[in-house]
Design an enzyme around this catalytic site. Structure first.
Site, short mmCIF file in Angstrom:
data_model
loop_
_atom_site.label_atom_id
_atom_site.label_comp_id
_atom_site.label_asym_id
_atom_site.label_seq_id
_atom_site.Cartn_x
_atom_site.Cartn_y
_atom_site.Cartn_z
N GLY A 111 -3.44 1.69 19.78
CA GLY A 111 -2.67 1.32 18.59
C GLY A 111 -2.35 2.52 17.73
O GLY A 111 -3.22 3.37 17.49
N GLY A 148 -0.14 1.93 14.83
CA GLY A 148 0.53 1.36 13.66
C GLY A 148 -0.14 1.93 12.41
O GLY A 148 -0.76 2.99 12.47
N GLY A 149 -0.04 1.21 11.29
CA GLY A 149 -0.63 1.70 10.04
C GLY A 149 -2.13 1.97 10.18
O GLY A 149 -2.60 3.07 9.85
N ALA A 150 -2.87 1.00 10.69
CA ALA A 150 -4.33 1.14 10.79
C ALA A 150 -4.71 2.15 11.88
O ALA A 150 -5.66 2.93 11.70
CB ALA A 150 -4.96 -0.22 11.07
N ASN A 181 -4.70 1.39 -1.66
CA ASN A 181 -5.16 0.00 -1.53
C ASN A 181 -5.98 -0.44 -2.75
O ASN A 181 -6.30 -1.61 -2.88
CB ASN A 181 -5.97 -0.22 -0.24
N ASN A 212 -0.45 3.69 22.92
CA ASN A 212 0.31 2.75 22.10
C ASN A 212 1.52 2.24 22.88
O ASN A 212 2.09 2.98 23.67
CB ASN A 212 0.78 3.41 20.80
N ARG A 213 1.86 0.96 22.66
CA ARG A 213 3.03 0.39 23.34
C ARG A 213 4.25 1.29 23.14
O ARG A 213 4.91 1.67 24.10
CB ARG A 213 3.30 -1.02 22.79
N LYS A 216 0.82 -1.22 0.00
CA LYS A 216 0.00 0.00 0.00
C LYS A 216 0.85 1.27 0.00
O LYS A 216 0.50 2.24 -0.64
CB LYS A 216 -0.89 0.04 1.25
N GLY A 248 -14.03 -6.11 13.17
CA GLY A 248 -13.58 -5.39 11.99
C GLY A 248 -14.03 -5.94 10.64
O GLY A 248 -13.56 -5.46 9.60
P1 NDP Z 1 0.85 -2.60 12.47
O1 NDP Z 1 1.84 -3.70 12.54
O2 NDP Z 1 1.15 -1.39 11.64
O3 NDP Z 1 0.55 -2.07 13.97
C1 NDP Z 1 0.38 -2.98 15.03
C2 NDP Z 1 -0.10 -2.25 16.26
O4 NDP Z 1 -0.26 -3.21 17.33
C3 NDP Z 1 0.89 -1.21 16.78
O5 NDP Z 1 0.18 -0.20 17.45
C4 NDP Z 1 1.71 -2.04 17.78
O6 NDP Z 1 2.35 -1.28 18.77
C5 NDP Z 1 0.63 -2.89 18.41
N1 NDP Z 1 1.17 -4.11 18.99
C6 NDP Z 1 1.64 -5.19 18.31
N2 NDP Z 1 2.09 -6.12 19.19
C7 NDP Z 1 1.91 -5.60 20.42
C8 NDP Z 1 2.18 -6.07 21.74
N3 NDP Z 1 2.73 -7.29 21.95
N4 NDP Z 1 1.86 -5.30 22.79
C9 NDP Z 1 1.30 -4.08 22.60
N5 NDP Z 1 1.02 -3.56 21.37
C10 NDP Z 1 1.33 -4.33 20.30
O7 NDP Z 1 -0.51 -3.29 12.01
P2 NDP Z 1 -1.81 -2.60 11.39
O8 NDP Z 1 -1.94 -1.23 11.97
O9 NDP Z 1 -1.81 -2.77 9.93
O10 NDP Z 1 -2.98 -3.54 11.97
C11 NDP Z 1 -3.39 -3.45 13.30
C12 NDP Z 1 -4.59 -4.38 13.53
O11 NDP Z 1 -5.70 -3.95 12.75
C13 NDP Z 1 -4.31 -5.82 13.13
O12 NDP Z 1 -4.93 -6.66 14.08
C14 NDP Z 1 -5.01 -5.97 11.80
O13 NDP Z 1 -5.44 -7.29 11.62
C15 NDP Z 1 -6.20 -5.03 11.98
N6 NDP Z 1 -6.67 -4.49 10.69
C16 NDP Z 1 -7.95 -4.78 10.32
C17 NDP Z 1 -8.44 -4.32 9.13
C18 NDP Z 1 -9.84 -4.65 8.73
O14 NDP Z 1 -10.20 -4.50 7.57
N7 NDP Z 1 -10.68 -5.07 9.66
C19 NDP Z 1 -7.62 -3.51 8.21
C20 NDP Z 1 -6.29 -3.24 8.73
C21 NDP Z 1 -5.84 -3.74 9.91
P3 NDP Z 1 3.84 -0.68 18.48
O15 NDP Z 1 3.63 0.56 17.68
O16 NDP Z 1 4.37 -0.43 19.84
O17 NDP Z 1 4.60 -1.74 17.72
#
Ligand code: NDP
Length: 263
Positions: A113, A115-117, A68, A137-138, A47, A226
């Site tokens: 959270g 991350g990307g989403a 996307n 966020n962690r 993406k 989701g």
């Molecule tokens: P990323 O890898 O970009 O981000 C992951 C996030 O989870 C970060 O905030 C990360 O924190 C946190 N995280 C991961 N492991 C841990 C842990 N052990 N303890 C605490 N925090 C943790 O992923 P995405 O943003 O792309 O996706 C996030 C979620 O959203 C996923 O579950 C994905 O399946 C879901 N999603 C669902 C969609 C849908 O259509 N329903 C579309 C896109 C995503 P840190 O920054 O500290 O690493």
């Protein structure tokens, strides 16, 4: 869900999955264009990479910095060009509205959270006019960076790092915690109780009920997972390719049959 949608629209098209090494994304997009594809969807990590590979960017892709959905279209010079769109961000808002009954303007939200989403959700919720956004966020630096972006682009939104003391209208999990059965809760129970949330949305859709959603139901919160996000980004992509309204109910049935094995 896309093939169910295409069949309902009476189109003799097919939606297929291809596993493309990111190093070959440019060649794959070029190949799809030259083979007369209507368009493609892209997922992580493509993406972000595709932003610099398409010839034209729709406003949606420019705003969110991610593509996307690609549509191959013929320009004024008769050349086929790839135009990139983003249908993810709007899908979050639509799913919150239609699956959870949450209208975002003026609401207080706790978002887990960054991350990307999580980042896209935070910015999209701010654009929608939430009143207060608590970011957890962690890696706190990532939440702080998102908070900074919001302060810059949406100064009317009150953005705070960390858990709120009072109640929120919506708790949104955008971490990946809950995907695996052994995962810890994304929520620090000693800092926030589910009694403080009216509605809880988990971006995770497999499993259908994460421990967070189960606990939220037990606490009397409205809940949704989701799957709607996945559905609505796909429905919008189908509309971009076909120019016709997507048969959303049929697509949802096909998606749920596929993801949950029920139909
Ligand atoms: P990323 O890898 O970009 O981000 C992951 C996030 O989870 C970060 O905030 C990360 O924190 C946190 N995280 C991961 N492991 C841990 C842990 N052990 N303890 C605490 N925090 C943790 O992923 P995405 O943003 O792309 O996706 C996030 C979620 O959203 C996923 O579950 C994905 O399946 C879901 N999603 C669902 C969609 C849908 O259509 N329903 C579309 C896109 C995503 P840190 O920054 O500290 O690493």
């Amino acid at each position: 869900m896309q093939n169910a949608g295409l069949a309902t629209l009476g189109l003799n098209w097919r939606y297929l999955a291809f596993d493309v090494d990111p190093r070959h994304l440019r060649a794959a997009l070029d190949g799809a264009k030259r083979m007369g594809f209507i368009g493609v969807n892209l997922t992580v990590p493509h993406k972000l990479l595709a932003v610099d590979m398409v010839e034209a960017l729709d406003e949606s892709a420019r705003t969110w910095g991610a593509v996307n959905t690609v549509r191959f279209e013929v320009d004024a010079h008769g050349q086929t060009v790839a135009r990139g769109f983003n249908t993810d961000a709007d899908a979050i808002v639509r799913s919150l509205r239609e699956d959870l009954g949450v209208e975002l303007p003026g609401k207080r939200v706790l978002l887990l959270g960054a991350g990307g989403a999580g980042r896209v959700a935070a910015l999209r919720l701010a654009a929608e006019g939430v009143a207060v956004l608590h970011l957890v966020n962690r890696t706190e630096a990532k939440a702080a960076a998102v908070a900074e972006e919001i302060r810059q682009w949406h100064p009317r939104v009150q953005v705070q790092l960390g858990y709120p003391k009072g109640e929120v209208d919506l708790l949104l999990n955008a971490t990946s915690l809950g995907l695996a059965a052994t995962d810890a809760s994304p929520l620090a129970a000693q800092q926030f109780s589910l009694d403080q949330a009216r509605a809880v949305y988990d971006m995770i859709y497999r499993p259908a009920e994460t421990p967070l959603l189960k606990a939220a139901q037990a606490a009397g919160c409205r809940t949704a997972n989701g799957i709607g996000m996945l559905l609505y980004q796909g429905a919008k992509a189908l509309e971009i390719w076909t120019g016709q309204p997507a048969p959303v109910a049929i697509m949802r049935r096909a998606l749920e049959a596929n993801v949950y094995g029920r139909g």
